[in-house]
Design a protein around this motif. Sequence first.
Motif, PDB file in Angstrom:
ATOM      1  N   HIS A   1       4.886  29.946  55.029  1.00  9.39           N
ATOM      2  CA  HIS A   1       6.024  30.038  55.951  1.00  9.39           C
ATOM      3  C   HIS A   1       7.057  30.916  55.228  1.00  9.39           C
ATOM      4  CE1 HIS A   1       8.945  29.179  58.905  1.00  9.39           C
ATOM      5  NE2 HIS A   1       8.979  27.867  58.872  1.00  9.39           N
ATOM      6  N   PRO A   2       6.743  32.228  55.164  1.00 13.41           N
ATOM      7  CA  PRO A   2       7.528  33.096  54.275  1.00 13.41           C
ATOM      8  C   PRO A   2       9.017  33.187  54.594  1.00 13.41           C
ATOM      9  CG  PRO A   2       6.040  34.395  55.664  1.00 13.41           C
ATOM     10  CD  PRO A   2       5.624  32.970  55.815  1.00 13.41           C
ATOM     11  N   THR A   3       9.395  33.231  55.883  1.00 19.67           N
ATOM     12  CA  THR A   3      10.833  33.369  56.153  1.00 19.67           C
ATOM     13  C   THR A   3      11.595  32.108  55.753  1.00 19.67           C
ATOM     14  OG1 THR A   3      10.545  32.791  58.511  1.00 19.67           O
ATOM     15  CG2 THR A   3      10.626  35.144  57.955  1.00 19.67           C
ATOM     16  N   GLN A   4      10.910  30.955  55.764  1.00 15.38           N
ATOM     17  CA  GLN A   4      11.584  29.735  55.309  1.00 15.38           C
ATOM     18  C   GLN A   4      11.875  29.835  53.797  1.00 15.38           C
ATOM     19  OE1 GLN A   4      12.571  26.865  57.149  1.00 15.38           O
ATOM     20  NE2 GLN A   4      13.631  26.354  55.255  1.00 15.38           N
ATOM     21  N   ALA A   5      10.889  30.287  53.025  1.00 14.81           N
ATOM     22  CA  ALA A   5      11.112  30.409  51.578  1.00 14.81           C
ATOM     23  C   ALA A   5      12.205  31.450  51.293  1.00 14.81           C
ATOM     24  CB  ALA A   5       9.817  30.797  50.867  1.00 14.81           C
ATOM     25  N   LEU A   6      12.231  32.514  52.091  1.00 18.06           N
ATOM     26  CA  LEU A   6      13.254  33.554  51.871  1.00 18.06           C
ATOM     27  C   LEU A   6      14.644  33.045  52.228  1.00 18.06           C
ATOM     28  CD1 LEU A   6      11.086  36.491  53.203  1.00 18.06           C
ATOM     29  CD2 LEU A   6      12.102  36.420  50.902  1.00 18.06           C
ATOM     30  N   LEU A   7      14.749  32.258  53.281  1.00 14.65           N
ATOM     31  CA  LEU A   7      16.078  31.733  53.635  1.00 14.65           C
ATOM     32  C   LEU A   7      16.511  30.673  52.633  1.00 14.65           C
ATOM     33  CD1 LEU A   7      16.399  28.712  55.272  1.00 14.65           C
ATOM     34  CD2 LEU A   7      14.975  29.909  56.877  1.00 14.65           C
ATOM     35  N   ASP A   8      15.550  29.933  52.098  1.00 11.54           N
ATOM     36  CA  ASP A   8      15.885  28.973  51.042  1.00 11.54           C
ATOM     37  C   ASP A   8      16.376  29.732  49.798  1.00 11.54           C
ATOM     38  OD1 ASP A   8      15.173  26.825  52.640  1.00 11.54           O
ATOM     39  OD2 ASP A   8      13.132  26.691  51.868  1.00 11.54           O
ATOM     40  N   ALA A   9      15.698  30.825  49.494  1.00  6.47           N
ATOM     41  CA  ALA A   9      16.085  31.626  48.329  1.00  6.47           C
ATOM     42  C   ALA A   9      17.486  32.204  48.498  1.00  6.47           C
ATOM     43  CB  ALA A   9      15.073  32.759  48.122  1.00  6.47           C
TER      44      ALA A   9
ATOM     45  N   HIS B   1       0.822  18.798  52.675  1.00  4.97           N
ATOM     46  CA  HIS B   1       0.727  19.324  54.040  1.00  4.97           C
ATOM     47  C   HIS B   1       1.744  20.425  54.318  1.00  4.97           C
ATOM     48  CE1 HIS B   1      -0.912  15.163  54.256  1.00  4.97           C
ATOM     49  NE2 HIS B   1      -1.862  15.818  54.875  1.00  4.97           N
ATOM     50  N   SER B   2       2.447  20.872  53.290  1.00  6.66           N
ATOM     51  CA  SER B   2       3.619  21.697  53.542  1.00  6.66           C
ATOM     52  C   SER B   2       3.462  23.183  53.207  1.00  6.66           C
ATOM     53  CB  SER B   2       4.804  21.141  52.743  1.00  6.66           C
ATOM     54  OG  SER B   2       5.930  21.948  52.940  1.00  6.66           O
ATOM     55  N   ARG B   3       3.504  23.994  54.269  1.00 11.12           N
ATOM     56  CA  ARG B   3       3.528  25.457  54.061  1.00 11.12           C
ATOM     57  C   ARG B   3       4.867  25.883  53.463  1.00 11.12           C
ATOM     58  NH1 ARG B   3       2.746  25.497  60.426  1.00 11.12           N
ATOM     59  NH2 ARG B   3       4.818  24.913  61.117  1.00 11.12           N
ATOM     60  N   VAL B   4       5.910  25.105  53.734  1.00 11.38           N
ATOM     61  CA  VAL B   4       7.228  25.409  53.151  1.00 11.38           C
ATOM     62  C   VAL B   4       7.144  25.283  51.627  1.00 11.38           C
ATOM     63  CG1 VAL B   4       9.648  24.695  53.024  1.00 11.38           C
ATOM     64  CG2 VAL B   4       8.452  24.618  55.217  1.00 11.38           C
TER      65      VAL B   4
ATOM     66  N   GLU C   1      21.932  28.845  58.875  1.00 11.41           N
ATOM     67  CA  GLU C   1      22.688  30.096  59.018  1.00 11.41           C
ATOM     68  C   GLU C   1      21.950  31.245  58.320  1.00 11.41           C
ATOM     69  OE1 GLU C   1      26.584  30.203  57.163  1.00 11.41           O
ATOM     70  OE2 GLU C   1      27.046  32.133  58.097  1.00 11.41           O
ATOM     71  N   MET C   2      21.476  30.997  57.101  1.00  8.59           N
ATOM     72  CA  MET C   2      20.771  32.037  56.349  1.00  8.59           C
ATOM     73  C   MET C   2      19.470  32.439  57.049  1.00  8.59           C
ATOM     74  SD  MET C   2      22.811  32.685  54.054  1.00  8.59           S
ATOM     75  CE  MET C   2      24.288  31.905  54.668  1.00  8.59           C
ATOM     76  N   GLY C   3      18.901  31.497  57.803  1.00  5.25           N
ATOM     77  CA  GLY C   3      17.644  31.771  58.501  1.00  5.25           C
ATOM     78  C   GLY C   3      17.757  32.936  59.464  1.00  5.25           C
ATOM     79  N   VAL C   4      18.834  32.982  60.218  1.00  2.97           N
ATOM     80  CA  VAL C   4      19.005  34.085  61.180  1.00  2.97           C
ATOM     81  C   VAL C   4      19.127  35.410  60.416  1.00  2.97           C
ATOM     82  CG1 VAL C   4      20.402  34.987  63.067  1.00  2.97           C
ATOM     83  CG2 VAL C   4      20.107  32.514  62.830  1.00  2.97           C
ATOM     84  N   ALA C   5      19.935  35.412  59.364  1.00  3.47           N
ATOM     85  CA  ALA C   5      20.164  36.653  58.602  1.00  3.47           C
ATOM     86  C   ALA C   5      18.884  37.141  57.919  1.00  3.47           C
ATOM     87  CB  ALA C   5      21.262  36.413  57.560  1.00  3.47           C
ATOM     88  N   VAL C   6      18.113  36.219  57.364  1.00  5.71           N
ATOM     89  CA  VAL C   6      16.864  36.598  56.687  1.00  5.71           C
ATOM     90  C   VAL C   6      15.867  37.178  57.686  1.00  5.71           C
ATOM     91  CG1 VAL C   6      14.768  35.458  55.806  1.00  5.71           C
ATOM     92  CG2 VAL C   6      16.934  35.224  54.571  1.00  5.71           C
ATOM     93  N   ARG C   7      15.814  36.590  58.871  1.00  2.93           N
ATOM     94  CA  ARG C   7      14.862  37.097  59.890  1.00  2.93           C
ATOM     95  C   ARG C   7      15.314  38.457  60.415  1.00  2.93           C
ATOM     96  NH1 ARG C   7      14.609  30.990  60.571  1.00  2.93           N
ATOM     97  NH2 ARG C   7      12.655  30.645  59.478  1.00  2.93           N
ATOM     98  N   MET C   8      16.624  38.665  60.499  1.00  2.00           N
ATOM     99  CA  MET C   8      17.117  39.997  60.879  1.00  2.00           C
ATOM    100  C   MET C   8      16.696  41.010  59.824  1.00  2.00           C
ATOM    101  SD  MET C   8      20.895  38.804  62.199  1.00  2.00           S
ATOM    102  CE  MET C   8      21.598  40.312  62.874  1.00  2.00           C
ATOM    103  N   ALA C   9      16.877  40.653  58.562  1.00  3.69           N
ATOM    104  CA  ALA C   9      16.525  41.574  57.470  1.00  3.69           C
ATOM    105  C   ALA C   9      15.029  41.860  57.470  1.00  3.69           C
ATOM    106  CB  ALA C   9      16.953  40.980  56.126  1.00  3.69           C
ATOM    107  N   ALA C  10      14.222  40.818  57.646  1.00  3.44           N
ATOM    108  CA  ALA C  10      12.763  41.005  57.613  1.00  3.44           C
ATOM    109  C   ALA C  10      12.315  41.915  58.749  1.00  3.44           C
ATOM    110  CB  ALA C  10      12.065  39.644  57.723  1.00  3.44           C
ATOM    111  N   MET C  11      12.848  41.693  59.951  1.00  6.73           N
ATOM    112  CA  MET C  11      12.412  42.511  61.088  1.00  6.73           C
ATOM    113  C   MET C  11      12.935  43.939  60.969  1.00  6.73           C
ATOM    114  SD  MET C  11      12.088  39.954  64.326  1.00  6.73           S
ATOM    115  CE  MET C  11      13.768  39.405  64.425  1.00  6.73           C
ATOM    116  N   ASP C  12      14.133  44.085  60.449  1.00  7.35           N
ATOM    117  CA  ASP C  12      14.695  45.426  60.233  1.00  7.35           C
ATOM    118  C   ASP C  12      13.799  46.214  59.253  1.00  7.35           C
ATOM    119  OD1 ASP C  12      16.159  47.655  59.536  1.00  7.35           O
ATOM    120  OD2 ASP C  12      18.021  46.602  59.105  1.00  7.35           O
TER     121      ASP C  12
END
Length: 317
Positions: free
Chosen positions: A136-144, A167-170, A290-301
Amino acid sequence: MTFRARHLLGIEHLHPEEIRTLLDLADQYVDLNRRAVKHSDALAGLTQINMFFEASTRTQASFELAGKRLGADVMNMAMQASSIKKGETLIDTALTLNAMHPDLLVVRHPHSGAVDLLAQKVNCAVLNAGDGRHEHPTQALLDALTIRRTKGRLHRLNIAICGDIAHSRVARSNILLLGKMENRVRLVGPPTLMPAGIGEFGVEVYDDMKEGLRDVDVVMMLRLQKERMDGGFIPSEREYYHRYGLDAEKLSYAKPDAIVMHPGPMNRGVEIDGEIADDINRSVIQEQVEMGVAVRMAAMDLLARNLRAAKDEGVYV
Ligand code: NCD
């Protein structure tokens, strides 16, 4: 630019420099998201399709908002009501969607490896929003990003990941990311919830919370994933809370400024005490969202930039 990946399927193949590039860009998107007007045109003209074959609240909402803030045309496929129910295979669904020329496909699937398989069949960038117990890569990136902003760095930290590791992909994506950035990772939980071959992960393993949390900088709690359990992994939820649930007493063994994280959704009173989860001096659970939205914006960009470059070179037709 140091971000070469064509897809974001996992943390496993990312280079530390790519992780830093993505987090730096995400920092800029945090600023954008705090403004009154939150628009950019990084994905203008592009089509993003979200395919969630498993229930999701925050991840799907976060990807949708991220795409819209960057100006993409975003479509959510209602997978529960889709042709999958009529027996269509994952690959057929993917090929059908591919014919509609999406640029970004965001996929969550209950089977480990399903998203990688799909990425081999389509001409667009694929983002893994969680596949089985794999990644679950975007979760690890937002945690980071959350850790880097609250602790001021993302290296030489002691981080305890606690609970249902098996059981955790996170957990898996976080172990990989935090290890790449040279942190010391401890896994804390009952032996029944530790994955097989844990010795190869380069982590320390504890089955006692007080020992495992001693002097850590970050306490990352995980949800007890009952939907992935098919046997008696824990004696009872009450017993589990008593031994492994994060409460003030267990947290007192961590550093006084240790932060508490949880990817959500939380089982209050099972893996975490509600008061700890809501304590704004310790818990960064809302910051993670909050960081989740920003990380996903960065990843898609970043993926969209690589996609455009690949199209210019004629890699994709
Ligand atoms: C996680 C997931 O789905 O893997 N949730 C999330 O994405 N925020 C963790 C979980 O379901 O427990």
